[in-house]
Design an enzyme around this catalytic site. Structure first.
Site, PDB file in Angstrom:
ATOM      1  N   CYS A  68      -4.900 -14.234 -21.880  1.00  0.00           N
ATOM      2  CA  CYS A  68      -6.351 -14.651 -21.287  1.00  0.00           C
ATOM      3  C   CYS A  68      -6.176 -15.575 -20.091  1.00  0.00           C
ATOM      4  O   CYS A  68      -4.993 -16.024 -19.956  1.00  0.00           O
ATOM      5  CB  CYS A  68      -7.266 -14.899 -22.266  1.00  0.00           C
ATOM      6  SG  CYS A  68      -7.003 -16.353 -22.946  1.00  0.00           S
ATOM      7  N   CYS A  71      -4.532 -18.994 -20.714  1.00  0.00           N
ATOM      8  CA  CYS A  71      -3.260 -19.193 -20.519  1.00  0.00           C
ATOM      9  C   CYS A  71      -2.605 -19.798 -19.343  1.00  0.00           C
ATOM     10  O   CYS A  71      -1.579 -20.512 -19.212  1.00  0.00           O
ATOM     11  CB  CYS A  71      -2.382 -17.692 -20.801  1.00  0.00           C
ATOM     12  SG  CYS A  71      -2.623 -17.011 -22.642  1.00  0.00           S
ATOM     13  N   ASP A 480      -6.192  -0.644  16.755  1.00  0.00           N
ATOM     14  CA  ASP A 480      -4.920  -0.759  17.444  1.00  0.00           C
ATOM     15  C   ASP A 480      -4.600   0.813  18.165  1.00  0.00           C
ATOM     16  O   ASP A 480      -5.066   1.748  17.521  1.00  0.00           O
ATOM     17  CB  ASP A 480      -3.691  -1.160  16.492  1.00  0.00           C
ATOM     18  CG  ASP A 480      -2.441  -0.857  17.016  1.00  0.00           C
ATOM     19  OD1 ASP A 480      -2.272  -1.386  17.892  1.00  0.00           O
ATOM     20  OD2 ASP A 480      -1.622  -0.244  16.318  1.00  0.00           O
TER      21      ASP A 480
END
Length: 793
Positions: A68, A71, A480
């Site tokens: 989780c 941690c 582009d």
């Protein structure tokens, strides 16, 4: 001296406009167009060391066993005790830790051992990813659903009817022993098994939260499960079967286990697709070691080594050419579709492709490999917890201690007010259960995972953590040219040669890998050539039927001393600038004909641009010297613009309203990072994908509308989930606090709220209009996806 606009070194002599000096005509024209206002603001900070972070070598480690978000805190605090580690930031979503360490005291290979322990296992990201333990997770889901189903069926058969006053099993002698003996015993045994096995990850996460000093959802869920289980166990042994709430514990464990399994699966699929893309972008390099050529992965490349790059191979890293010459495709960096000649002493850029010839180069000691670049992509993009997801996490974390205190306070208040201990405990338990922040914890990640998975299923990759919180409407859309509007593949547009000359030219060009040569080679297949003599960047000479035939540009024939007839040159070279590449064919000292080749446009590009133009300003932004035939379809055109100046232009447009940009090459990366929403399209480079929010591989430009539709739909799901989470808690908590909601109905309400979020997140997202659906015809006022509407609508 550096360019006034982009900061690149100035050539000699520089391009001037008044007192200002520029590196290229593109920068000068952009400055003349916008003036000093374009210099305002700064580009986004590049990915790299975090603010306030000590200097040192940076490594990325994969962490197995993270349960989780708490941690993260535990791992970071454990690492603080290790002196040579300057800084550690771990991330649960990506199972990754970013480590800054002292390279004089530690080697990168030493880091996994230092960060392993307390149930965590660290490994270098460059090592193969271990196979996920999906079998164990799936078995836990099957166990939870199977046991919970039996528990709930027993409750439905024997206890819910009694609670509702529908039946009294005390008066039914044949089933009395089932209702008051076998059923409670079975429920107790099955629920005990669920708590002992299915609840292990939950309890481990709660323990991690306590050790890290950061309470999380697992703490609240664990308290609710253990409280319901312990209270019910006491009542069973006391014979108070009406006070059993094993169904509450079973429901919480099942809902959480199933929800986390599907969330983890969706996240793994998204991460796996992005890593497969990363693998495709990570070639090997040929280097000389101990006098012998050796092929090594890029992450094993040592700065200063000599690399060899041949035809068709990508130059993996920046370096100075030592020997050889080659025609190099630089379109991914400059947008220029035609290869250029590079010789010893030139700087070869990583990401460009050798078309003809072979070169050796020395790797730039300061250069970064593509694997390192892409690892940073995964970290910088996926580790973000900003916006709605960050808000949901913060609410959930603050919610847990608040609810624990609230449940304890309301129980004490009921007990001190004269209520029986049983009632006081049940009110507190109902408050704990009904206040479970599962809806907050699932609202954003499940909807996001569903959106990412739906996009991946359609060949679209969402790479930004806060993509779904960007502006919905855009004032300007920037395109582009090369690789986005065009394919980068050459086609012959005009032939000024007799059939015999065409056949000879095609035969010679079939021996060359140059993109212009491939276009000419397809014109005729009646003759064959041999004894090729390549002239990289100029052309090729070969023998056709006993005659030496030359095919190439003016530079080749000038080197041979052959004159190009003026009328022929006028017909082929007299068109608009940037119309294409002119190649000539000749033999026996005379030029006999010529060809005009051009970068091929993508199908339907005009429809796509016209549709967007009906609701937003369209801008063509290209590093090529000339826009070719694309310019008239756009509101504004900027050509010959280097990457840094592209970023300045996009930044200027952002000052007028939200900007979206679509590009494909490394030369687009600075501009993509400046846009409010950016799309890397076609076959994007690593740098373009790093800067982009969305990656769309393929050839169908209309798929951008798929992406916009998916983003808008996912955003709606996130908002719907958060709205439901707020509504549920605003309604359920007061009912629990007032004592009007017993733990059983609290569990049902909690489960229903989580199921609703899961169901809403898993509903199919609407299809877009790209691949798989025809693009709408361009016309004035044509409907646009929600994200493409003009700003202010």
């Amino acid at each position: 001296m550096t360019c006034r606009l982009c900061g690149l070194p100035l050539p000699a002599p520089p391009f001037r406009a008044g007192e200002n000096s520029f590196c290229c005509p593109g920068c000068r024209e952009v400055f003349q167009r916008f003036g000093d206002v374009i210099l305002d603001g700064r580009a986004r900070a590049p990915a790299g060391p975090q603010p306030g972070e000590p200097e040192g070598a940076v490594a990325f480690l994969r962490i197995e066993g993270m349960h989780c978000s708490s941690c993260e805190t535990l791992i970071d605090r454990m690492a603080e005790r290790i002196g040579p580690l300057h800084a550690v930031r771990s991330n649960y979503a990506t199972a990754t830790a970013r480590v800054v360490y002292d390279p004089e005291k530690l080697r990168e290979e030493d880091l996994p051992a230092l960060l392993s322990g307390s149930g965590y296992r660290a490994s270098l990201r460059s090592q193969p990813r271990p196979a996920p333990d999906t079998d164990r997770a799936l078995f836990r889901v099957v166990t939870a659903t199977s046991l919970a189903a039996v528990v709930m069926m027993l409750y439905l058969a024997f206890f819910y009817p009694t609670h509702l006053g529908l039946v009294d099993y005390a008066d039914l002698e044949p089933v009395r022993w089932l209702a008051f003996g076998a059923a409670p015993a079975a429920i107790f045994v099955l629920t005990s098994a669920m708590v002992a096995y299915v609840g292990l990850p939950l309890f481990r996460g709660a323990l991690v939260g306590i050790r890290a000093g950061v309470l999380n959802m697992d703490n609240l869920l664990s308290v609710a499960v253990l409280a319901a289980y312990a209270y019910s166990t006491v009542q069973v042994f006391r014979g108070n079967l009406d006070e059993m709430y094993f169904d509450v514990a079973a429901a919480i464990l099942t809902v959480v286990t199933v929800g986390r399994y599907f969330e983890a699966g969706a996240r793994a699929r998204a991460a796996g697709a992005l890593e497969r893309l990363m693998d495709a972008w990570t070639p090997v390099a040929r280097v000389m070691r101990e006098g012998r050529p050796t092929t090594v992965p890029l992450d094993r490349l040592r700065p200063g080594e000599t690399l060899t790059v041949g035809p068709g191979e990508a130059i993996p890293i920046d370096g100075i050419i030592q020997t050889g010459n080659a025609a190099v495709d630089i379109s991914l960096l400059t947008g220029e579709p035609f290869p250029v000649r590079q010789e010893p002493g030139d700087l070869a850029r990583g990401g460009t492709i050798v078309v003809e010839g072979e070169i050796s180069l020395i790797a730039d000691p300061a250069a970064e490999s593509q694997l390192q670049t892409l690892t940073r992509i995964l970290w910088d993009v996926q580790s973000s917890t900003s916006g709605a997801r960050g808000l949901a996490d913060r609410v959930a974390r603050a919610f847990v201690p608040f609810v624990l205190v609230l449940a304890a306070a309301v129980s004490i208040w009921f007990f001190t007010s004269g209520s029986p201990l049983r009632d006081a405990v049940l009110v507190g338990l109902a408050t704990l259960i009904v206040s479970c922040p599962c809806t907050f914890g699932l609202a954003v990640p499940l909807a996001t995972a569903a959106g990412v998975s739906a996009a991946l299923g359609r060949g679209i990759i969402f790479t930004s953590a806060d993509l779904f919180e960007r502006p919905r409407d855009f004032r300007t859309v920037v395109f582009d040219k090369t690789g986005t509007l065009s394919t980068g593949a050459m086609s012959v547009e005009r032939i000024e040669a007799a059939p015999g000359a065409v056949a000879r030219a095609a035969a010679v060009e079939r021996l060359s890998p140059h993109p212009v040569a491939r276009a000419i080679a397809g014109l005729d297949a009646s003759l064959s050539a041999r004894e090729m003599e390549p002239h990289p960047g100029r052309g090729v000479i070969a023998t056709v039927g006993g005659t030496r035939v030359a095919v190439g540009g003016r530079a080749l024939f000038a080197a041979l001393g052959w004159d190009v007839p003026a009328p022929l040159a006028a017909r082929l070279e007299g068109g608009a600038p940037g119309a294409g590449v002119v190649s000539y064919v000749g033999w026996e000292g005379a030029v006999r004909g010529g060809f005009l080749t051009r970068d091929s446009a993508r199908a339907q590009w005009r429809d796509v641009v016209a549709r967007i133009r009906s609701g937003a300003r369209t801008v063509l932004l290209t590093g090529a010297e000339h826009p070719g035939g694309y310019g008239p379809d756009f509101d504004e055109v900027h050509s010959g613009v280097p990457p840094e100046a592209k970023a300045a232009i996009v930044r200027h447009y952002r000052g007028e309203g939200p900007v979206a940009m679509i590009g494909d090459g490394s030369n687009d990366a600075p501009a993509l990072s400046e846009a409010d929403l950016s799309i890397a399209f076609g076959a994007p480079t690593a740098l373009a994908a790093e800067a982009a929010d969305i990656v769309i591989p393929g050839q169908d430009l209309a798929r951008i509308f798929d992406a916009f539709a998916l983003v808008a739909a996912t955003r709606r799901r996130i908002r719907q989930n958060l709205a439901w989470a707020l509504l549920y808690n605003a309604t359920a908590i007061p009912l629990a606090l007032s004592g009007l909601l017993n733990p059983l109905f609290a569990a049902l309400a909690m489960s229903a709220s989580s199921v609703l979020v899961i169901w809403n997140s898993s509903r199919p997202l609407p299809a877009g209009e790209g691949a798989g659906a025809p693009a709408r015809p361009a016309r004035a006022g044509a409907p646009l996806p929600a994200m493409m509407k003009p700003a202010g609508e």
